[in-house]
Enzyme design. Structure first.
Site, short mmCIF file in Angstrom:
data_model
loop_
_atom_site.label_atom_id
_atom_site.label_comp_id
_atom_site.label_asym_id
_atom_site.label_seq_id
_atom_site.Cartn_x
_atom_site.Cartn_y
_atom_site.Cartn_z
N GLU A 1 0.82 -1.21 0.00
CA GLU A 1 0.00 0.00 0.00
C GLU A 1 0.85 1.26 0.00
O GLU A 1 0.50 2.27 -0.59
CB GLU A 1 -0.89 0.02 1.26
N THR B 1 -5.96 8.73 -3.81
CA THR B 1 -5.75 8.76 -2.36
C THR B 1 -4.81 9.90 -1.99
O THR B 1 -5.02 10.59 -0.99
CB THR B 1 -5.19 7.40 -1.88
N1 HSE Z 1 -7.54 5.73 5.41
C1 HSE Z 1 -7.06 5.94 4.08
C2 HSE Z 1 -7.54 7.27 3.59
C3 HSE Z 1 -7.62 4.85 3.23
O1 HSE Z 1 -8.72 7.55 3.72
O2 HSE Z 1 -6.75 8.07 3.08
C4 HSE Z 1 -7.16 4.91 1.82
O3 HSE Z 1 -6.00 4.14 1.65
#
Ligand code: HSE
Length: 289
Positions: free
Chosen positions: A120, A172
């Site tokens: 990730e 993201t």
């Molecule tokens: N918690 C993360 C975000 C999840 O919302 O940026 C996405 O990888």
């Protein structure tokens, strides 16, 4: 070839930014592996044209390296990238499970969480476990970090859900850029109360408590502004009987919790219609935790 189905996930759930996650019944990625002298990756399926097949640039390549498990890896994407449904995390989690088995590495699902999270990091710049944990463990997961790394608490929750996914994309990285670095204490207090309510709701399979606890005033208002039509879709879902609505992960997917399995059809229709009225095509998954 050894084949693993890796489910989509929804992270954050409003009040649990970077902490909460759930596994979704659908969609899912399929990961197939067989031993090879060096790792090669082929990607087919939805949005595959946006995913690098170079192992050095693919989440799955990072997982193969971490497990010292070179393989011919085929990924059939059922989860569109940049959807807010943990697309890269599902591939990483699926590869971790498959390669662990292929090479008989003997890691437990819990132990595979940080390994899949490394994949990730390649996509988002930070190693979050809030998508890989539910994809590996199922149900509802709470990720907390201390000086020794991530700890994951898992609950086998079961709740009816709708996820509506517009054609638009949100990366993201962009969605993390709008998250405020500081928040007023009153908003933090509200968010903690909502998060606690949601966690109890998951333990009790109570859609009212989960819906009630799915709001926050810190991250979601900034994130939802990146999703055209979001407010109308949220209101439509609530009017159709959803107990709570929020941005799924970094978006643009929108997650709604329903009271009963047979309410999902009308909630899904209301969300699709609201996106349509905003001039945006979307698709809905009637699913469950
Ligand atoms: N918690 C993360 C975000 C999840 O919302 O940026 C996405 O990888």
């Amino acid at each position: 070839m050894l084949t693993v189905r890796a489910p989509a996930t929804s992270a954050n759930l409003g009040s649990g930014f970077d902490v909460f996650g759930i596994a979704l019944g659908a969609p899912a990625d399929i990961v197939r592996v067989e031993r090879a002298p060096e790792t090669t990756i082929t990607v087919t399926g939805t949005g595959s044209e946006f995913i690098p097949e170079d192992p050095a640039k693919n989440t799955v390549g990072a997982v193969a390296d971490a497990l010292d498990a070179p393989a011919r890896i085929e990924i059939d994407k059922g989860i569109r990238p940049s959807s807010g449904l943990g697309s890269s995390a599902a591939s990483a989690a699926g590869a971790a499970v498959a390669l662990n088995e292929l090479y008989d590495r003997g890691y437990s699902r819990d132990e595979l969480v940080p390994i899949a999270a490394e994949g990730e990091a390649l996509v988002s710049g930070e190693a979050h476990a809030d998508n890989v944990a539910p994809s590996l463990l199922g149900g509802f997961t709470i990720v907390s970090n201390d000086e020794h790394g991530s700890n994951v608490t898992q609950v086998d929750a079961s709740l009816p859900l709708v996820v509506c996914l517009p054609e638009t994309t949100v990366s993201t990285r962009d969605a993390r850029g709008v998250v405020p670095e500081r928040a007023p204490l009153a908003d933090i207090v509200d968010t903690v109360s909502h998060a606690a309510t949601l966690a109890v709701g998951m333990a009790r399979n109570d859609p009212e408590l989960v819906g009630q606890g799915m709001t926050d005033e810190i991250v979601t208002p900034e994130r939802s502004a990146l999703i055209d039509g979001y407010e109308a879709v949220r209101e439509a879902a609530l009017d159709a009987g959803a107990t709570g609505v929020t941005v799924s992960g970094a978006g643009p997917g929108v997650l709604a919790v329903c009271r009963h399995l047979d309410h999902r059809g009308r909630v899904a229709s209301a969300m699709l219609d609201a996106f349509d009225a905003a001039g945006i095509e979307s698709r809905a998954y009637q699913t469950r935790v």
